[in-house]
Design a protein around this motif. Structure first.
Motif, PDB file in Angstrom:
ATOM      1  N   GLU D 104       0.808  -1.220   0.000  1.00 48.61           N
ATOM      2  CA  GLU D 104       0.000   0.000   0.000  1.00 48.61           C
ATOM      3  C   GLU D 104       0.842   1.271   0.000  1.00 48.61           C
ATOM      4  O   GLU D 104       0.356   2.335  -0.389  1.00 48.61           O
ATOM      5  N   MET D 105       2.073   1.178   0.469  1.00 49.33           N
ATOM      6  CA  MET D 105       2.901   2.379   0.547  1.00 49.33           C
ATOM      7  C   MET D 105       3.822   2.539  -0.668  1.00 49.33           C
ATOM      8  O   MET D 105       4.520   3.551  -0.771  1.00 49.33           O
ATOM      9  N   VAL D 106       3.837   1.561  -1.559  1.00 51.54           N
ATOM     10  CA  VAL D 106       4.810   1.621  -2.651  1.00 51.54           C
ATOM     11  C   VAL D 106       4.653   2.888  -3.502  1.00 51.54           C
ATOM     12  O   VAL D 106       5.630   3.587  -3.807  1.00 51.54           O
ATOM     13  N   ASP D 107       3.396   3.230  -3.841  1.00 53.10           N
ATOM     14  CA  ASP D 107       3.204   4.400  -4.708  1.00 53.10           C
ATOM     15  C   ASP D 107       3.653   5.686  -4.014  1.00 53.10           C
ATOM     16  O   ASP D 107       4.349   6.508  -4.604  1.00 53.10           O
ATOM     17  N   VAL D 108       3.260   5.841  -2.775  1.00 56.85           N
ATOM     18  CA  VAL D 108       3.623   7.052  -2.034  1.00 56.85           C
ATOM     19  C   VAL D 108       5.143   7.181  -1.916  1.00 56.85           C
ATOM     20  O   VAL D 108       5.716   8.231  -2.229  1.00 56.85           O
ATOM     21  N   VAL D 109       5.772   6.105  -1.464  1.00 62.78           N
ATOM     22  CA  VAL D 109       7.214   6.153  -1.253  1.00 62.78           C
ATOM     23  C   VAL D 109       7.938   6.432  -2.575  1.00 62.78           C
ATOM     24  O   VAL D 109       8.903   7.201  -2.631  1.00 62.78           O
ATOM     25  N   ILE D 115      15.474   5.259  -4.753  1.00 60.59           N
ATOM     26  CA  ILE D 115      15.710   3.813  -4.672  1.00 60.59           C
ATOM     27  C   ILE D 115      14.790   3.241  -3.592  1.00 60.59           C
ATOM     28  O   ILE D 115      14.679   3.813  -2.503  1.00 60.59           O
ATOM     29  N   LEU D 116      14.172   2.113  -3.895  1.00 60.64           N
ATOM     30  CA  LEU D 116      13.346   1.421  -2.905  1.00 60.64           C
ATOM     31  C   LEU D 116      14.169   0.298  -2.273  1.00 60.64           C
ATOM     32  O   LEU D 116      14.900  -0.407  -2.969  1.00 60.64           O
ATOM     33  N   VAL D 132       6.812  -3.734  -6.211  1.00 63.61           N
ATOM     34  CA  VAL D 132       7.965  -2.890  -6.572  1.00 63.61           C
ATOM     35  C   VAL D 132       8.490  -3.260  -7.959  1.00 63.61           C
ATOM     36  O   VAL D 132       9.122  -2.441  -8.624  1.00 63.61           O
ATOM     37  N   GLY D 133       8.186  -4.463  -8.378  1.00 61.44           N
ATOM     38  CA  GLY D 133       8.563  -4.872  -9.733  1.00 61.44           C
ATOM     39  C   GLY D 133       7.783  -4.119 -10.803  1.00 61.44           C
ATOM     40  O   GLY D 133       8.164  -4.117 -11.974  1.00 61.44           O
ATOM     41  N   LYS D 134       6.702  -3.500 -10.401  1.00 56.97           N
ATOM     42  CA  LYS D 134       5.894  -2.719 -11.355  1.00 56.97           C
ATOM     43  C   LYS D 134       6.278  -1.245 -11.366  1.00 56.97           C
ATOM     44  O   LYS D 134       5.765  -0.482 -12.175  1.00 56.97           O
ATOM     45  N   THR D 135       7.167  -0.854 -10.462  1.00 56.29           N
ATOM     46  CA  THR D 135       7.617   0.544 -10.479  1.00 56.29           C
ATOM     47  C   THR D 135       8.813   0.671 -11.422  1.00 56.29           C
ATOM     48  O   THR D 135       9.346  -0.327 -11.913  1.00 56.29           O
ATOM     49  N   SER D 136       9.250   1.907 -11.613  1.00 52.04           N
ATOM     50  CA  SER D 136      10.431   2.125 -12.453  1.00 52.04           C
ATOM     51  C   SER D 136      11.664   2.461 -11.607  1.00 52.04           C
ATOM     52  O   SER D 136      12.698   2.818 -12.148  1.00 52.04           O
ATOM     53  N   LEU D 137      11.536   2.351 -10.293  1.00 54.06           N
ATOM     54  CA  LEU D 137      12.675   2.682  -9.428  1.00 54.06           C
ATOM     55  C   LEU D 137      13.568   1.466  -9.189  1.00 54.06           C
ATOM     56  O   LEU D 137      13.070   0.354  -9.010  1.00 54.06           O
ATOM     57  N   PRO D 138      14.884   1.703  -9.114  1.00 57.70           N
ATOM     58  CA  PRO D 138      15.779   0.615  -8.716  1.00 57.70           C
ATOM     59  C   PRO D 138      15.423   0.111  -7.324  1.00 57.70           C
ATOM     60  O   PRO D 138      14.944   0.880  -6.473  1.00 57.70           O
TER      61      PRO D 138
END
Lengths: 271, 271, 271, 271
Positions: D104-109, D115-116, D132-138
């Motif tokens: 739930e916090m992935v988008d906000v963070v 970097i996550l 996190v695999g769906k984000t574009s952040l390392p």
């Protein structure tokens, strides 16, 4: 009376230095003790002693009484192996270390070699510790497979209590859940020992990882953290070694390793 | 030739049964071997032997050569302790087991007791294994602190190779990350050994947990899984024991435990 | 405020009892929660629910969101599996438990089942713990692979802090060096939890050993030490299970196990 | 399809390089990611960002959602901490990494940092990995407390399967029986990962040892074995840190460490 803890309190700056007619361990030097897991033949040991002599590293290891998990595995050449070690020692002027497995063999082994090794399986074989504590030879005490640092130092104390203060600790990996490596080499144990004790401590990346390809990088890491040396397995032909071939490097690999060690000695302020 | 694996292949239904003039281990019975961690005095051992005699459990343990992590801890009464054990044995007609720690003591210890114990620290002291393998006394072989089941059976094989087939395996806990208990008692190892071997296997809940309050429930669990017996520490006054008081029960606790064992023998089809 | 440690101090004799319309956990009963690792089909779950109904054991498990080490392994039927569980529940009147793996699924899963499971990999997924702590469903909290008993109880506290006091602890084996069994079932942890906490604690011999042949003896051992129940994997045809077939028993084995459990309930004073 | 193992087979020489507007990880450089365990205040983070800027090391860590064993321990500043991180990032031009604990916090963070991090407790929180695999952040993926190398790589695969290939592995110590150090830093895992995968791997000597005095020597060892960097805990005043002060170094220690790292970069052929 003259044990580890007591000395430590009295002489904070004390460091145990072990002197082999000029070659020292624990004096700020980085030593490389190399040789096969098992003494297999005179030819093998002469070749090994020669490459050690050529490299100028002086210290040679070779097992002749082998503690093997399986009773049907090759158990070493025994007394014959001791003879070979002594011949190699005289011919090539190397300092020889070998494992002693039982109280009854301590006297015999002591006559042929320069350094006694206590293997990890025997780290808490207290009668053996006491017996080598009564000799005048330096003792390499390997850490037990699942020994805590405290237990390891207490085992060293058993040797020193008897009067023999020349103990060299050897971190050789601990048993964990991870099976990619044979054991898990615990380099932090070297740092811990340096904080808690005045004894020199070396690292065995051959047993610590069980993989020949990890020996060189782990040797460098051992230098980076300030170990007093390494003990490694080398063999003229690791693929045909009677034991532990997977964790041995050949002479070319050994030569490379010594080159790297020489280069890093200055970097890490070894003498 | 006459080792574990070979026998197993030849005689699928073979089970090793060890016979002490009628009292047997491995025959489907559930034995209780009880006594103090360390022999401290004649009075203590006579009291212990008497309660064992009263309970009709016959098997008594008591350490007189004690492997202690710290060289300054109480090391046992040594030869004097052997004398006490022999006196208790004669006076109360108990079957006595004690640990032997070095090859040099095997002959002496063998003259005084009925069963030799190899402690967990010595499980891979191969010279010691070979030496007890040459005696005619049954041997209790404790599992090493971090020994795999395979290594444990191979250690038993070292004894049997020498001709002594009367080996009793003893699960006494393995070293893990968990520190609430002294060790982690691995009851599945008992089941594994029953699948892989023909040897009797007992459980030591005293060392396995390090907690006196866990001895009784773990003894029951040992019965539930089909172990051939237990080895437990009892002491007339655990609070004053010279070693391992925390994992010993007193005589009242022992009496209760025997009552439970008797009750459960029928439930779990012991003979 | 209403956490584990505080309650313990205030109400020494308090024991958490969880009531499912009459069927209780933690009241001195010994419950058997059985079912497949993974829900595979309606037919499979109906067969399973029926045998559970026939045996009168009431509690059924079945995973529909499966945490698999390998992303390419079967991941469970997901939402479809929840529907199957609910149908089985209604048709056979069983009490259903399933694992919930993420905060986002807690609400959905809660609508279909009676008990939420937190798997060992998620024992310290604190947001998930808090989320199930806000539901009104009982929660089975499996011990983490290498969680200490203290960490496990602290994880339970995370759930209870949010208001949900119906936590059932589940010992499912810890990771050690031994590989003969999938994990090492730590039965002493059950005793420890009984000393430190008021929560019911069950044992999972399927994951704890990874071997179907050890399920029955370990179930008996769990009774011997006073666990509040077991959770086991059963499958109509373990050889064809989509996951964990090696640690599942078939229905005949399940019937035998229930027979043994019934017999031992009286022996060990279960109600 | 585009997972770890498949790529490896197709592109033997492939190495994953992660690019932050010119600052790279995995390209043969040695990066130092430094910062406090927990974000405590704007002042603290500005001081920290400034020293990082001064040292030219660019990468800053700071936890604002803290996974704590005990629910009553300080849990981090949460959303407020994210704001502080973003301010520090803008003012001092540092690249910021922080842990994300729930789906739930992935988008906000993701909106506030560069970097996550996935913490060791969440290494097998598969829904979080997928998210996190769906984000574009390392993503920095820490090894689980008792995760095998194979399980760790499989967890990375979960992230990459979703399309995000920028995974950085982080060895942070495994749980063993040894308690002198908080964990046992497994440097051989770095070597293993280099053999098995194309992903960059860094080392966390703070968590790996739990001792501030071991951070510098272990950082050097990490360089000696060819790691792609380290992640360390620094604090303006470790003695007053709200969490993990024992494993943090102060700014003077950080400056020394950077000096050593600079010196060794050439020695070990980093770019």
């Amino acid at each position: 009376m003259n044990g580890l803890l007591k000395i430590k309190k009295q002489q904070k700056d004390h460091k145990t230095i072990i002197d082999f007619a000029g070659s020292k361990i624990g004096n700020g030097n980085f030593v490389v003790i190399a040789g096969p897991c098992a003494v297999e033949s005179q030819e093998q040991m002469f070749m090994t002693a020669k490459v050690i002599q050529d490299m100028g590293t002086i210290f040679m290891r070779g097992g002749t009484f082998k503690p093997r998990t399986n009773p049907y595995s090759f158990q070493g050449l025994g007394i014959d192996g001791l003879g070979i070690l002594e011949q190699a020692k005289k011919k090539y002027n190397v300092i020889v270390s070998t494992e002693v497995m039982s109280t009854e063999m301590v006297d015999v082994v002591s006559r042929n070699v320069d350094i006694l090794q206590i293997g990890s399986r025997n780290m808490q074989n207290f009668d053996l510790l006491k017996k080598v504590g009564k000799t005048s030879l330096p003792v390499i005490l390997k850490r037990g497979l699942s020994a805590t640092i405290e237990e390891w130092l207490a085992a060293a104390e058993y040797i020193m209590c008897e009067g023999n203060r020349n103990v060299i600790l050897c971190e050789r990996g601990i048993r964990t859940f991870e099976k990619y490596t044979r054991n898990t080499l615990d380099l932090s144990a070297v740092l811990a020992v340096k904080q808690l004790s005045h004894l020199p401590v070396i690292v065995d990346p051959s047993h610590g990882t069980g993989r020949s390809d990890m020996i060189l990088p782990m040797a460098k890491a051992a230098m980076a953290i300030g170990a007093d040396g390494i003990m490694i397995e080398i063999h003229p032909n690791p693929g045909e070694a009677l034991s532990d071939g997977d964790q041995s490097i050949n002479f070319a690999g050994f030569t490379d390793l010594i080159g790297e060690v020489q280069k890093l000695k200055k970097v890490f302020n070894y003498c």
